[in-house]
Motif scaffolding. Structure first.
Motif, PDB file in Angstrom:
ATOM      1  N   ALA A   1       6.556   2.561 -11.778  1.00 29.39           N
ATOM      2  CA  ALA A   1       6.563   1.200 -11.245  1.00 29.39           C
ATOM      3  C   ALA A   1       7.951   0.804 -10.770  1.00 29.39           C
ATOM      4  O   ALA A   1       8.123   0.298  -9.645  1.00 29.39           O
TER       5      ALA A   1
ATOM      6  N   LEU B   1       0.979   7.552  -6.625  1.00 32.00           N
ATOM      7  CA  LEU B   1      -0.111   8.408  -7.109  1.00 32.00           C
ATOM      8  C   LEU B   1       0.347   9.805  -7.530  1.00 32.00           C
ATOM      9  O   LEU B   1      -0.072  10.283  -8.597  1.00 32.00           O
TER      10      LEU B   1
ATOM     11  N   PHE C   1       3.314  -4.300 -11.257  1.00 25.43           N
ATOM     12  CA  PHE C   1       2.787  -3.060 -10.686  1.00 25.43           C
ATOM     13  C   PHE C   1       1.312  -2.883 -11.019  1.00 25.43           C
ATOM     14  O   PHE C   1       0.504  -2.552 -10.147  1.00 25.43           O
TER      15      PHE C   1
ATOM     16  N   PHE D   1      -1.755  -2.645  -8.490  1.00 25.12           N
ATOM     17  CA  PHE D   1      -2.576  -1.431  -8.521  1.00 25.12           C
ATOM     18  C   PHE D   1      -4.051  -1.793  -8.677  1.00 25.12           C
ATOM     19  O   PHE D   1      -4.918  -1.260  -7.981  1.00 25.12           O
ATOM     20  N   ARG D   2      -4.330  -2.732  -9.588  1.00 24.67           N
ATOM     21  CA  ARG D   2      -5.714  -3.145  -9.805  1.00 24.67           C
ATOM     22  C   ARG D   2      -6.285  -3.828  -8.560  1.00 24.67           C
ATOM     23  O   ARG D   2      -7.451  -3.614  -8.207  1.00 24.67           O
TER      24      ARG D   2
ATOM     25  N   GLN E   1      -5.457  -3.214  -5.481  1.00 28.57           N
ATOM     26  CA  GLN E   1      -5.669  -2.215  -4.432  1.00 28.57           C
ATOM     27  C   GLN E   1      -6.806  -1.254  -4.759  1.00 28.57           C
ATOM     28  O   GLN E   1      -7.647  -0.940  -3.919  1.00 28.57           O
TER      29      GLN E   1
ATOM     30  N   THR F   1      -6.808  -0.077 -13.421  1.00 25.99           N
ATOM     31  CA  THR F   1      -5.425   0.169 -13.818  1.00 25.99           C
ATOM     32  C   THR F   1      -5.091   1.630 -13.534  1.00 25.99           C
ATOM     33  O   THR F   1      -5.988   2.451 -13.309  1.00 25.99           O
ATOM     34  N   PRO F   2      -3.804   2.000 -13.544  1.00 23.46           N
ATOM     35  CA  PRO F   2      -3.458   3.411 -13.341  1.00 23.46           C
ATOM     36  C   PRO F   2      -4.138   4.338 -14.350  1.00 23.46           C
ATOM     37  O   PRO F   2      -4.621   5.415 -13.977  1.00 23.46           O
TER      38      PRO F   2
ATOM     39  N   ARG G   1       0.831  -1.201   0.000  1.00 20.30           N
ATOM     40  CA  ARG G   1       0.000   0.000   0.000  1.00 20.30           C
ATOM     41  C   ARG G   1       0.867   1.252   0.000  1.00 20.30           C
ATOM     42  O   ARG G   1       0.557   2.243  -0.676  1.00 20.30           O
TER      43      ARG G   1
ATOM     44  N   LEU H   1       2.098   1.831  -3.557  1.00 23.34           N
ATOM     45  CA  LEU H   1       1.048   2.261  -4.475  1.00 23.34           C
ATOM     46  C   LEU H   1       0.590   3.684  -4.184  1.00 23.34           C
ATOM     47  O   LEU H   1       0.347   4.470  -5.111  1.00 23.34           O
TER      48      LEU H   1
END
Length: 273
Positions: free
Chosen positions: A234, A221, A245, A249-250, A252, A256-257, A214, A217
Motif C-alpha cells: 500500500a 497485484l 488502500f 481495493f474493495r 475496484q 479486500t486483498p 487503477r 491497484l
C-alpha cells in the motif's frame, strides 16, 4: 539450452507455424507457454493466463493484467508484448478464428473458473494432433463452450493515443506512487488542467483520478500475489494508509486483498498484512 537459445528456438517454431495442427493448440512444452517479450502478433486468437504469478499483456491501447484464475484474450492480428516475473507459470492456447465464436475484436481479461482452469490444464497434456472425434475432441468443445461464457473483468488499464497524455501516463507508470496532481502535469506539459482533464476522459474513458487509482491497484497485484505484506504494498503504491488502500481495493475489485487471492488459495500465495 540457454534462455537466449530457447527464445530463438521459440521464434523459429512460431514463424514456421503456418497453420494450427488442430483448431485449438497449446501443449505444455509448446511456444504459447513461453513468455515472448517482444512486440508480435498471431493469425490466431491467443488466450494466456498464469497458473502461478501475474501475467501482463501490453498493446497500444492498454495493459491487461491476469492474476491466477484470470486470462487475457488476444484477438488475431493484435500486436502485443507479454510480461511476467521469471517464476510465473504460463498456460496459453492458440485458437483458430473459425472456432472462436463471436468474440469481441479487442483484448480483454476473462474470469477463469476452476472448471475452465482444469480443462486448460488437461488439454495441455494432450498430443498436438489430438483426435478430433471422440473424448479428446469433446473435451475441446467443452473448453470452447466455457470460454465463450467466461465473464469479462476490469483488470485493464486503458492507454491514450494523444502524445501529451502518453508522456503523462509513461511518467505515472514509471512511478505509480507519485503524488503529482493533474495541475502539476498541466504545468509540465504546457496545457491547461481543464484541457488535460477533458482529454483524459476522452482518450481513456476514465478521469485522471480514477485512472491513477487503477494504475496503483493493478501495480499492487504482483507483489500481493508474491505474498508481500499488504501494508508495504500500500505504501509503495502511494497510499498514505493501509485503510485507504483496502478501501480503494474493495471499491475496484469488490473484495479486500486477502479475499481477492484467497479465492484462488489452491494456486497462489496469500498476501500477509
Amino acid at each position: 539450452m540457454s534462455s537466449i537459445g530457447q527464445q530463438a528456438a521459440v521464434i523459429t517454431r512460431l514463424e514456421a507455424l503456418k497453420s494450427l495442427p488442430r483448431p485449438v493448440y497449446g501443449q505444455l512444452d509448446s511456444p504459447p507457454n513461453l513468455k515472448l517479450g517482444y512486440r508480435h502478433s498471431h493469425p490466431w486468437v491467443q488466450l494466456s493466463h498464469a497458473v502461478e504469478g501475474v501475467l501482463e499483456v501490453r498493446t497500444d491501447s492498454g495493459r491487461f493484467i491476469a492474476p491466477p484464475l484470470r486470462a487475457v484474450w488476444i484477438p488475431a492480428g493484435v500486436t502485443h508484448q507479454v510480461f511476467c516475473a521469471p517464476d510465473t507459470c504460463i498456460r496459453s492456447l492458440y485458437i483458430d478464428q473459425g472456432v472462436a465464436g463471436d468474440a469481441p475484436d479487442h483484448c480483454r481479461v476473462l474470469q477463469v473458473s476452476p472448471l475452465l482452469r482444469e480443462l486448460i490444464r488437461h488439454f495441455s497434456t494432450l498430443p498436438e494432433t489430438y483426435a478430433e472425434e471422440g473424448p479428446e475432441g469433446r473435451l475441446v468443445q467443452v473448453l470452447l463452450d466455457q470460454l465463450s461464457c467466461a465473464p469479462e473483468v476490469e483488470l485493464v488499464l486503458p492507454l491514450p493515443a494523444e502524445p501529451r497524455l502518453q508522456q503523462l501516463c509513461r511518467g505515472l507508470q514509471a512511478q505509480p506512487e507519485s503524488q503529482e496532481s493533474l495541475a502539476d502535469w498541466s504545468h509540465v506539459l504546457g496545457v491547461s488542467e481543464r484541457t488535460l482533464s477533458r482529454l483524459f476522459l476522452r482518450e481513456t474513458g476514465l478521469t485522471f483520478r480514477a485512472w491513477r487509482q487503477r494504475l496503483r491497484l493493478l501495480s499492487a497485484l504482483p507483489p500481493l500475489e508474491r505474498g508481500e505484506r499488504v501494508t508495504d504494498v500500500a505504501l509503495g503504491c502511494g497510499y498514505e494508509s493501509l485503510s485507504a488502500f483496502i478501501a480503494a481495493f474493495r471499491e475496484q475489485f469488490g473484495s479486500t486483498p486477502g479475499e481477492f487471492f484467497r479465492a484462488d488459495s489452491g494456486v497462489s500465495r496469500h498476501p500477509a498484512y
